[in-house]
Structures are given as structure tokens and as C-alpha cells.
Design an enzyme around this catalytic site. Structure first.
Site, short mmCIF file in Angstrom:
data_model
loop_
_atom_site.label_atom_id
_atom_site.label_comp_id
_atom_site.label_asym_id
_atom_site.label_seq_id
_atom_site.Cartn_x
_atom_site.Cartn_y
_atom_site.Cartn_z
N LYS A 157 0.89 -1.17 0.00
CA LYS A 157 0.00 0.00 0.00
C LYS A 157 0.92 1.21 0.00
CE LYS A 157 -4.06 1.84 2.42
NZ LYS A 157 -4.89 2.13 1.26
N1 PMP Z 1 -7.91 -1.67 -2.78
C1 PMP Z 1 -7.34 -0.47 -2.73
C2 PMP Z 1 -6.65 0.05 -3.94
C3 PMP Z 1 -7.41 0.31 -1.57
O1 PMP Z 1 -6.86 1.52 -1.51
C4 PMP Z 1 -8.10 -0.21 -0.45
C5 PMP Z 1 -8.20 0.61 0.80
N2 PMP Z 1 -7.10 0.41 1.65
C6 PMP Z 1 -8.67 -1.48 -0.54
C7 PMP Z 1 -8.56 -2.19 -1.73
C8 PMP Z 1 -9.38 -2.09 0.62
O2 PMP Z 1 -8.44 -2.49 1.59
P1 PMP Z 1 -8.80 -2.52 3.14
O3 PMP Z 1 -10.02 -3.36 3.28
O4 PMP Z 1 -7.60 -3.17 3.76
O5 PMP Z 1 -9.03 -1.14 3.57
#
Ligand code: PMP
Length: 303
Positions: A157
Site C-alpha cells: 500500500k
Molecule cells: N484496494 C485499494 C486500492 C485500496 O486503496 C483499499 C483501501 N485500503 C482497498 C482495496 C481495501 O483495503 P482494506 O479493506 O484493507 O481497507
């Protein structure tokens, strides 16, 4: 966004307006940051951070992929997050820890740039709008593909990944959609600009595989877990674009978006163009955890 009072920067709580960085920080020029989005909920049993360990682990793993060594232990960062929430007097908030490359290098090679850490918190409602959790959102398939394998790692991320997300999001909003769905470079469904996607057809729940140009979302994992426990078949698989157009239900998941139903895609109605029954059931199980504080899985950290 509601400003909060304090932001944690490199070990100290500073005033919101003083949380500044230098223009020649490496991150500004080359997108060299990793971060997390975490939620703290005001549950009936008190304030609690959802998936605290999982988010912290992902932050360290994202940073490891980019060879960024975080100069704090996981416990120190967790303590700093709790201290920031308390300093701001939040009952519920969104939490944004950020690791970035600072000053010391201006070439692409980041080796000499400092590694800095900040934690901001703010009060944030529903990401795609309050009423959409019930009514659903209208989305489109983006003309932009998500990141190709072996280019920008989607398991990290990282700040730079969100340039692609911005293209998807801006295009969708300009065309009056709430969100855009990115396909992978082979044309299979990947994810939204900031959410994972689930597609339901004939009672089976499908979601793209975690290696398929997606961020393996923590909410995604939780939803898969809850759905399987409820007896649903969940398949992590390749999803062709056309599956979106004949789905009975579609929903998006994410820390910010929670579980958001999709009511249309590219102007094709999804099911009855309102939240479907499986989406509603999964949402209600999720809400039991984050609103009531009922936590059979130990996903909450009360603070
Ligand atoms: N995909 C992307 C590109 C994101 O930015 C997010 C948000 N973090 C998610 C999926 C969902 O991830 P999470 O459930 O861990 O927030």
C-alpha cells in the site's frame, strides 16, 4: 475533513498546522511512501480500533517491499496511534499512519533519504456517502487498467500506486459515477480505486484472487471469513468483465468504504438496483462488530 488538533510526527505530537515537510522531500518527487487507512469505531462497548494488528503488519510489509526500514517497533507505532487518538479526543476516527522518504537524496536512488513516520487522525463518515450504505452506488468500468504484475507491486500500500487510483476515480466522477472499477491488464475485474469488489451470482460469492492486481484488503479478508462462516461458497477467482453486467449483487469493501452495495455498473442494473439480501446480511454482521462491539473474532482493540 474535520481537522483534529494534533498530528504525531517522528515521535512527537505537533499541532495540525505545524505538521509540515520540506519541499525537497523524496516522497514529493517520487511517491516514495507507504501508508495505512485504519478505523477506530465508537462501539456500544467503547472506542475500538478495527484490525489493528493486521493494518500495522501490512504497513511493515509494504515498507519492507520498498526497502524502507521503519525506525520504530510495531508496539511503539501502535502506542503512538493510541496516543494520537487520545490527544485528539476522538471516540471514532480514521487513522492514517504514513511512512515516507524525507530529505537527503534528490536522485531516484532513495538510499540517503531519511525515513520519517507520521500519524494523522480525523473524524470521517462514510467514504462514498452515508445513504449509499443502504441504497448503493452507481459505478463504471474504468478505461484505466490497474497496475500490471511486476510493475508497481499491488501488495504494497504505497503512495505511488494511488496515481493510478486517482486516474480511475477522477474519470468516474467526471462521468457522474461514484467509483470506477479497474480491470487488470488482461481485462479481468480487479478492484475499485480504493476498494475491493465482490460479485454474487446464483448464491455464490466471487472476488478477484489476491495476486490479481489488487490490494489484498483487510475488509475483503473479513468478509470472506464471515461469508464462509454463514455457509456461503466464496470463490477467489478470475472474473470476466461481463460477469459484472449479469450479477445478482455486487458490493465494494474497504476500511473507508466498509461494505458498500453497487446498484448499477456502466448503467446495467445490478439485481433489483438496490442492496441485495446477501450484501445486507454481510453488512449487518459487519455492523454488529463495529457498532455494537460484538466481536466473536477478536478483530477489535478497545482503547
Ligand atoms: N484496494 C485499494 C486500492 C485500496 O486503496 C483499499 C483501501 N485500503 C482497498 C482495496 C481495501 O483495503 P482494506 O479493506 O484493507 O481497507
Amino acid at each position: 475533513m474535520n481537522k483534529s488538533e494534533k498530528i504525531w510526527m517522528n515521535g512527537e505530537l505537533v499541532n495540525w498546522h505545524d505538521a509540515k515537510i520540506h519541499i525537497l522531500s523524496h516522497v514529493i518527487h517520487y511517491g516514495s511512501s507507504t501508508f495505512e487507512g485504519i478505523r477506530c469505531y465508537d462501539t456500544d462497548k467503547g472506542s475500538a480500533i478495527l484490525f489493528f494488528d493486521e493494518h500495522i503488519k501490512r504497513l511493515y510489509q509494504s515498507s519492507k517491499i520498498y526497502r524502507m526500514e521503519i525506525p520504530y517497533s510495531e508496539q511503539e507505532l501502535k502506542d503512538a496511534i493510541i496516543a494520537t487518538i487520545k490527544a485528539n479526543g476522538h471516540k471514532a476516527c480514521y487513522i492514517r499512519p504514513l511512512v515516507k522518504r524525507g530529505q537527503g537524496a534528490l536522485g531516484v536512488n532513495p538510499a540517503l533519504a531519511s525515513i520519517e513516520v507520521a500519524i494523522a487522525t480525523w473524524e470521517w463518515g462514510s467514504y462514498l456517502g452515508e445513504e449509499v450504505l443502504e441504497n448503493g452506488v452507481d459505478v463504471c468500468v474504468s478505461s484505466w487498467a490497474r497496475l500490471a504484475p511486476n510493475t508497481l507491486p499491488t501488495w504494497a500500500k504505497a503512495g505511488g500506486n494511488y496515481l493510478n487510483s486517482q486516474l480511475i476515480k477522477m474519470e468516474a466522477l467526471m462521468d457522474n459515477y461514484a467509483e470506477g472499477i479497474g480491470l487488470d491488464v488482461h481485462g479481468y475485474v480487479a478492484e475499485g480505486s480504493g476498494e475491493n469488489i465482490f460479485v454474487i451470482r446464483d448464491g455464490i460469492i466471487y472476488t478477484p484472487m489476491s495476486g490479481q492486481s489488487i490490494l489484498p484488503g483487510i475488509t475483503r479478508n473479513a468478509v470472506i471469513h464471515i461469508a464462509r462462516e454463514l455457509g456461503y461458497e466464496v470463490q477467489e477467482t478470475l472474473i470476466p468483465r461481463e460477469a459484472l453486467y449479469i450479477a445478482d449483487e455486487v458490493f465494494l469493501t474497504g476500511t473507508a468504504a466498509e461494505i458498500t452495495p453497487v446498484r448499477s455498473i456502466d448503467k446495467y442494473a445490478v439485481g433489483d438496483e438496490k442492496r441485495g439480501p446477501i450484501t445486507e446480511l454481510l453488512q449487518s454482521k459487519y455492523l454488529d462488530i463495529v457498532k455494537k462491539g460484538t466481536d466473536p473474532y477478536n478483530w477489535l482493540t478497545f482503547i
